[in-house]
Design a protein around this motif. Structure first.
Motif, PDB file in Angstrom:
ATOM      1  N   LEU A   1      55.028  73.661  30.617  1.00  0.00           N
ATOM      2  CA  LEU A   1      54.700  72.920  29.407  1.00  0.00           C
ATOM      3  C   LEU A   1      53.685  73.676  28.558  1.00  0.00           C
ATOM      4  N   LEU A   2      53.630  73.311  27.285  1.00  0.00           N
ATOM      5  CA  LEU A   2      52.612  73.796  26.375  1.00  0.00           C
ATOM      6  C   LEU A   2      51.501  72.763  26.277  1.00  0.00           C
ATOM      7  N   VAL A   3      50.333  73.177  25.866  1.00  0.00           N
ATOM      8  CA  VAL A   3      49.251  72.223  25.640  1.00  0.00           C
ATOM      9  C   VAL A   3      49.534  71.474  24.340  1.00  0.00           C
ATOM     10  N   ALA A   4      49.700  70.159  24.440  1.00  0.00           N
ATOM     11  CA  ALA A   4      50.006  69.336  23.268  1.00  0.00           C
ATOM     12  C   ALA A   4      49.569  67.903  23.543  1.00  0.00           C
ATOM     13  N   THR A   5      49.343  67.163  22.478  1.00  0.00           N
ATOM     14  CA  THR A   5      48.956  65.752  22.618  1.00  0.00           C
ATOM     15  C   THR A   5      50.050  64.918  23.270  1.00  0.00           C
ATOM     16  N   TYR A   6      51.258  65.431  23.291  1.00  0.00           N
ATOM     17  CA  TYR A   6      52.441  64.743  23.829  1.00  0.00           C
ATOM     18  C   TYR A   6      52.284  64.359  25.296  1.00  0.00           C
ATOM     19  N   PHE A   7      51.683  65.215  26.099  1.00  0.00           N
ATOM     20  CA  PHE A   7      51.763  65.068  27.548  1.00  0.00           C
ATOM     21  C   PHE A   7      50.661  64.166  28.104  1.00  0.00           C
ATOM     22  N   ALA A   8      50.897  63.673  29.321  1.00  0.00           N
ATOM     23  CA  ALA A   8      50.083  62.580  29.850  1.00  0.00           C
ATOM     24  C   ALA A   8      48.656  62.983  30.173  1.00  0.00           C
ATOM     25  N   VAL A   9      48.417  64.218  30.633  1.00  0.00           N
ATOM     26  CA  VAL A   9      47.095  64.530  31.163  1.00  0.00           C
ATOM     27  C   VAL A   9      46.003  64.460  30.100  1.00  0.00           C
ATOM     28  N   THR A  10      46.302  64.857  28.853  1.00  0.00           N
ATOM     29  CA  THR A  10      45.240  64.774  27.849  1.00  0.00           C
ATOM     30  C   THR A  10      44.919  63.323  27.521  1.00  0.00           C
ATOM     31  N   LYS A  11      45.897  62.432  27.634  1.00  0.00           N
ATOM     32  CA  LYS A  11      45.633  61.004  27.458  1.00  0.00           C
ATOM     33  C   LYS A  11      44.743  60.490  28.591  1.00  0.00           C
ATOM     34  N   LEU A  12      45.025  60.962  29.817  1.00  0.00           N
ATOM     35  CA  LEU A  12      44.199  60.571  30.954  1.00  0.00           C
ATOM     36  C   LEU A  12      42.780  61.126  30.810  1.00  0.00           C
ATOM     37  N   MET A  13      42.652  62.355  30.345  1.00  0.00           N
ATOM     38  CA  MET A  13      41.323  62.920  30.099  1.00  0.00           C
ATOM     39  C   MET A  13      40.555  62.064  29.093  1.00  0.00           C
ATOM     40  N   TRP A  14      41.226  61.658  28.030  1.00  0.00           N
ATOM     41  CA  TRP A  14      40.582  60.820  27.016  1.00  0.00           C
ATOM     42  C   TRP A  14      40.114  59.506  27.634  1.00  0.00           C
ATOM     43  N   LEU A  15      40.946  58.886  28.447  1.00  0.00           N
ATOM     44  CA  LEU A  15      40.577  57.619  29.084  1.00  0.00           C
ATOM     45  C   LEU A  15      39.373  57.804  30.008  1.00  0.00           C
ATOM     46  N   LEU A  16      39.380  58.868  30.794  1.00  0.00           N
ATOM     47  CA  LEU A  16      38.265  59.114  31.708  1.00  0.00           C
ATOM     48  C   LEU A  16      36.960  59.348  30.950  1.00  0.00           C
ATOM     49  N   GLU A  17      37.062  59.878  29.744  1.00  0.00           N
ATOM     50  CA  GLU A  17      35.866  60.152  28.944  1.00  0.00           C
ATOM     51  C   GLU A  17      35.408  58.965  28.112  1.00  0.00           C
ATOM     52  N   ASN A  18      36.292  57.989  27.876  1.00  0.00           N
ATOM     53  CA  ASN A  18      35.973  56.935  26.903  1.00  0.00           C
ATOM     54  C   ASN A  18      35.976  55.512  27.454  1.00  0.00           C
ATOM     55  N   VAL A  19      36.522  55.278  28.635  1.00  0.00           N
ATOM     56  CA  VAL A  19      36.515  53.938  29.215  1.00  0.00           C
ATOM     57  C   VAL A  19      35.339  53.855  30.195  1.00  0.00           C
ATOM     58  N   PRO A  20      34.340  53.031  29.909  1.00  0.00           N
ATOM     59  CA  PRO A  20      33.151  52.968  30.761  1.00  0.00           C
ATOM     60  C   PRO A  20      33.504  52.656  32.216  1.00  0.00           C
ATOM     61  N   GLY A  21      32.954  53.442  33.132  1.00  0.00           N
ATOM     62  CA  GLY A  21      33.129  53.200  34.559  1.00  0.00           C
ATOM     63  C   GLY A  21      34.433  53.691  35.140  1.00  0.00           C
ATOM     64  N   LEU A  22      35.353  54.203  34.289  1.00  0.00           N
ATOM     65  CA  LEU A  22      36.671  54.576  34.798  1.00  0.00           C
ATOM     66  C   LEU A  22      36.599  55.766  35.747  1.00  0.00           C
TER      67      LEU A  22
END
Length: 506
Positions: A129-150
């Protein structure tokens, strides 16, 4: 053995349950839409609990529509919108944030960090894969950085991650009361975390991206004879259905199976919210140098794993929805055929629907939509026809890259999805590609592929050869344009795409 196989096809805009007989014919179906949530520009979310509720509803309604008893069904297969990301509490089953949809572009910052850290070549090598907003891991990274306590909950194993198949299978098999936390290789291959060689999570990528292993599901084959678990989360007439859940495929790979593309070089294109062209490349992954993705096509167990090249297009059917919902140019998607047919061409108008940037083969997250070539002569019909042509030209870009990467010249293209009912669109596709376009009798091949995976595991069908006997051709569209018109139209499209690229300043 029971005579029927059920499939849940959980898509971007809604959830469908279809029940098939041993000949691959549809005997019952039900469908429910769910809400699209747009918190701000570029952000797209779904309510995961709503999706689970709709799933329960359509399964029960399909049984009722077919006048079937639960015991008439041998197994259940799942197909799903792939990269959409959910995190939830293991103990309560409550989502810890809305599902972040594959179309969402909020993670461009995470993508830029990965690129700036020099990780893209490693990601490309190991995941295809290429690095793109499309794929799941960057969404998971965002959640880990922005959801308190996650992050703390994830490291304890109290917070679970999954794409939509994982979320549904966990709930289907009991949820907080013993639900099974699994995904299959096709969905895992869309996270940017699975190693294509080992078919398991890559420890080096987990460490580089800061993803706790404890929150990830177990990766299993797409067709699992032992089953992932039994349906305990849906009750009919006072009893849990009890069906073995033994098929799981990302929606586009499910369509590849549903179209019986079991031989290297066979390809299909699915027209949905986006469009997705996949070509079976056999038992070894083929690297792309032209912006395509290398992915897992399916894993039917017992060493029967096939890889694929994929061209992912973010916006096709969604462009028609935009004409309807945002501009009010049409009332129903079905109108586009008649409206577009009132003009012989687009009058020089091109529409590049790069609402979420451009996917294959450009991968430009900073591109945005553009309509070019407008004059006082241009009218509603020209824009509607340009929207249909945009769907076809995007497929042409992908096919050209696919043929160059694979060394295989495509003779015919198998098509499926809701938009293939539009005869004018399919004729345009044949004209723009220059190859015949084959439309099957059963057009919901995503659900059919999930049913095939489950039925193979449950013994309803013995081999993939048996599945080839089921597919029927409803119509073949032959190219009508000459080479000069085809080339001139494609040149104009390329110029329009260039004007859409890099619009957002990084």
């Amino acid at each position: 053995m029971a005579d029927y196989v059920a499939a849940v096809d959980q898509g971007t805009t809604g959830t469908r349950c279809m029940i098939f007989d041993r000949e691959g014919r549809v005997v019952a179906s039900d469908y429910e839409e769910h809400r699209q949530i747009f918190p701000q520009a570029g952000w797209v979310e779904h309510d995961a609990l709503e999706i689970w509720a709709k799933t329960q509803k359509v399964v029960g309604a399909a049984l009722e529509a077919g006048r079937l008893r639960p015991t008439d069904v041998s197994a259940l297969g799942i197909a799903n919108q792939r990269e959409t990301t959910v995190v939830w509490d293991r103990q309560t089953g409550q989502p810890l944030y809305n599902a972040i949809v594959w179309q969402c572009t909020r993670t461009d910052g995470q993508c830029r960090r990965l690129i700036d850290a020099g990780l893209e070549p490693l990601i490309r090598e190991r995941t295809g894969l290429l690095v793109a907003t499309y794929f799941a891991v960057t969404k998971l990274m965002w959640l880990l950085e922005n959801v308190p306590g996650l992050r703390a909950a994830a490291e304890r194993g109290d917070a679970l991650f999954g794409t939509i198949d994982t979320w549904l299978i966990w709930n289907l098999t009991g949820g907080p009361r013993g639900g099974v936390h699994v995904t299959d290789v096709t969905n895992a291959s869309r996270t940017m975390l699975m190693n294509l060689a080992t078919l398991d999570w890559d420890p080096g990528l987990l460490a580089a991206m800061g993803i706790p292993r404890a929150m990830l599901p177990t990766i299993r084959p797409s067709s699992e004879a032992a089953s992932y678990g039994d349906v305990a989360g849906i009750v009919v007439d006072g009893a849990a259905l009890g069906w073995p859940v033994c098929g799981d495929l990302g929606d586009q790979q499910a369509a590849l199976v549903g179209q019986a593309c079991f031989a290297p070089g066979e390809a299909k294109n699915t027209y949905g919210t986006g469009s997705f062209m996949l070509m079976n490349t056999g038992d070894h992954p083929v690297s792309s140098t032209r912006g395509l993705l290398t992915t897992v096509g399916y894993d039917l167990g017992a060493g029967r794993c096939a890889y694929a090249l994929e061209g992912s297009i973010a916006v096709t059917g969604a462009a028609v929805q935009w004409l309807r919902d945002n501009l009010g140019l049409i009332e129903h998607a079905a109108e586009t055929e008649a409206i577009a047919a009132t003009v012989p061409d687009t009058g020089g108008v091109y529409f590049v629907p790069a609402f979420s940037g451009l996917y294959a083969p450009h991968w430009d997250m900073y591109a945005r939509g553009a309509i070019v070539g407008l004059t006082r002569f241009s009218n509603r019909a020209h824009l509607v026809r340009a929207t249909l042509e945009a769907i076809c030209y995007q497929a042409r870009e992908v096919l050209d890259a696919m043929e160059a990467d694979s060394g295989i010249g495509l003779r015919t293209l198998k098509v499926d999805g809701g938009a293939v009912a539009n005869d004018l669109l399919m004729q345009m596709q044949a004209d723009i590609l220059g190859v015949p376009v084959v439309r099957p009798t059963v057009r919901e091949t995503t659900a059919l592929g999930a049913a095939y995976a489950a039925g193979l595991a449950a013994g309803v069908w013995a081999t993939t050869d048996a599945l080839r006997q089921h597919g029927g051709i409803e119509r073949t569209f032959e190219p009508q344009w000459d080479d000069a018109r085809r080339a001139a139209g494609y040149r104009g499209w390329a110029r329009a795409v260039e004007r859409s690229r890099g619009w957002i300043e990084s």
